[in-house]
Enzyme design. Structure first.
Site, PDB file in Angstrom:
ATOM      1  N   HIS A 115      34.050  33.860  32.203  1.00 41.28           N
ATOM      2  CA  HIS A 115      33.823  33.038  33.719  1.00 41.28           C
ATOM      3  C   HIS A 115      32.634  32.929  34.114  1.00 41.28           C
ATOM      4  O   HIS A 115      31.301  33.968  34.063  1.00 41.28           O
ATOM      5  CB  HIS A 115      35.099  33.620  34.416  1.00 41.28           C
ATOM      6  N   ASP A 151      35.435  42.471  34.119  1.00 42.49           N
ATOM      7  CA  ASP A 151      36.348  41.124  35.500  1.00 42.49           C
ATOM      8  C   ASP A 151      37.735  41.520  34.998  1.00 42.49           C
ATOM      9  O   ASP A 151      37.816  40.881  34.060  1.00 42.49           O
ATOM     10  CB  ASP A 151      35.801  39.931  34.761  1.00 42.49           C
ATOM     11  N   GLN A 208      42.151  38.178  35.065  1.00 41.26           N
ATOM     12  CA  GLN A 208      43.401  37.428  34.392  1.00 41.26           C
ATOM     13  C   GLN A 208      44.294  38.744  33.582  1.00 41.26           C
ATOM     14  O   GLN A 208      45.415  38.848  33.880  1.00 41.26           O
ATOM     15  CB  GLN A 208      42.803  36.416  33.449  1.00 41.26           C
ATOM     16  N   LYS A 234      45.397  35.740  42.262  1.00 42.11           N
ATOM     17  CA  LYS A 234      45.934  36.140  40.701  1.00 42.11           C
ATOM     18  C   LYS A 234      47.046  37.055  40.829  1.00 42.11           C
ATOM     19  O   LYS A 234      48.059  37.007  39.253  1.00 42.11           O
ATOM     20  CB  LYS A 234      44.832  36.551  39.726  1.00 42.11           C
ATOM     21  N   CYS A 292      34.939  26.616  34.108  1.00 45.48           N
ATOM     22  CA  CYS A 292      34.129  27.710  34.692  1.00 45.48           C
ATOM     23  C   CYS A 292      33.421  28.375  33.808  1.00 45.48           C
ATOM     24  O   CYS A 292      33.262  29.823  33.848  1.00 45.48           O
ATOM     25  CB  CYS A 292      34.472  28.823  36.244  1.00 45.48           C
TER      26      CYS A 292
END
Length: 403
Positions: free
Chosen positions: A122, A199, A202, A225, A362
């Site tokens: 991303h 990251d 998700q 999220k 993105c």
């Protein structure tokens, strides 16, 4: 077996109609809807607990402070961190990555150092590293992907060298749902002395992680999220690294003593939390985590896998549809339709009550590597049902027929 309909009943937003049709919300990788218990937590804070934290001597601020720090403990326990000192509140994963880039990286990097970043990342896990590279003279180097949209581990191992100082990877990618081999990537990076940021925007909703076992130097995620509101997120960092890093923002709360002769800063985690924090967001995130924990993550995982499998089978039977990098281990997938713009498909789906994401997500470098301008992404949560998938597949067929 997971009762998705019973879960859906806890989400007021899912009871509405869109364009005269029952809402089928399939944009969960962008943001999840919020259960009533999370909404109630926000309402309760502003109706009976509203006060600043770590300031003042009255009962409301004492109550708010206790709840605020209890929320931090909930996050610490959920991700397996050793101490609440390593849990830093941020506005989200994006701010958390920028914090690491502008504190740890900007202090540690020098001319010629290298930052390895995955091709499928991303923008939030690309641009902050490009900015700090320009500031320090370091280089951002792409870790390529393979044709099946998995990380090219052979190329990664060749790229690792003593100049590698930082590796930045997504736990699970946001376009194809690829679950990256982060455990192996972390171990290999540490062999050359590099630090690793994962990251988890998700990944946090897909797996119950233990950062002490994972051994990432930094792990970040956003509350929205995982069924919490927007504007709250978490940076986990190893305590020795966080203690050595300079502050990110200056202001109230993050100081020990201020004078015009100089300022000394607060200890962790306060050093990185200048100003009035998002107290309601922190409390709501703790509620969301507890709510999610009350469900069976194993049952959710099985349920999501079944939905993705059902979707893949249905899409492959529709002429002209091409799925991008099938990854049935996650809860999302992307596809394109030959000769039809992705936005046109998404618009016609919306007219039938189906909410999906269309565009580049993105992830410009990934789109370029795939040779497409954008995709349609469908992403599921625990409240989605097989009937949702049936309605979605029917709507895709109708949209293609119309176009």
């Amino acid at each position: 077996m997971l009762d998705a309909k019973l879960i859906a009943d806890q989400f007021p937003s899912l009871k509405q109609a869109v364009n005269g049709r029952r809402l089928v919300y399939l944009d969960n990788a962008a943001t999840t809807q919020k259960p009533q218990c999370v909404i109630d937590t926000i309402t309760r804070y502003y109706t009976s607990q509203n006060a600043n934290v770590h300031r003042g001597s009255h009962s409301l601020t004492a109550s708010a402070t206790q709840a605020f720090e209890s929320a931090r403990e909930t996050v610490r326990d959920y991700i397996g961190a050793d101490s609440t000192k390593t849990i830093i509140w941020t506005r989200g994963a994006t701010e958390a990555i920028n914090l690491v880039a502008q504190t740890y990286a900007r202090s540690a990097l020098k001319q010629g150092d290298e930052i390895l970043v995955g091709e499928m990342e991303h923008h939030a896990n690309i641009v902050p590293w490009q900015i700090v590279a320009q500031q320090t003279g370091a280089k951002v180097i792409k870790i390529p992907m393979q044709t099946d949209c998995s990380l090219d581990m052979a190329a990664y191992q060749k790229l690792l060298n003593p100049k590698t100082k930082i590796v930045a990877l997504a736990h699970i990618t946001n376009v194809t749902g690829t679950r990256q081999p982060i455990e192996q990537a972390i171990g290999l990076a540490h062999l050359v002395g590099a630090k690793v940021l994962i990251d988890g925007a998700q990944g946090i909703v897909h797996e119950r992680i233990d950062v002490s076992i994972l051994n990432a130097d930094f792990y970040v995620f956003s509350g929205h999220k995982i069924f919490a509101p927007a504007g709250i997120g978490v940076l986990y960092g190893k305590q020795t690294l966080l203690e050595a890093m300079p502050p990110y923002h200056g202001g109230g709360k993050m100081v020990d003593k201020v004078s015009f002769d100089g300022t000394t800063f607060d200890k962790l985690p306060g050093k990185f939390e200048a100003g009035t924090p998002n107290v309601a967001g922190a409390l709501a995130l703790a509620t969301a985590i507890k709510w999610y924990e009350s469900l069976s993550i194993e049952l959710i995982s099985t349920h999501l896998h079944d939905l993705v499998t059902q979707t893949c089978r249905g899409l492959t039977q529709i002429e002209g549809v091409r799925i991008i990098g099938i990854q049935e281990s996650a809860s999302l997938l992307s596809f394109v339709v030959d000769g039809i713009h992705h936005q046109d498909i998404a618009t016609l789906l919306d007219q039938q009550g189906i909410a999906v994401r269309a565009g580049n997500h993105c992830a410009h470098p990934l789109m370029e590597a795939l040779g497409v301008k954008g995709t349609i992404r469908v992403s599921f949560a625990a409240y989605n049902t097989k009937e949702d998938v049936d309605q979605f597949l029917e709507a895709v067929s109708k949209a293609i027929d119309l176009l």
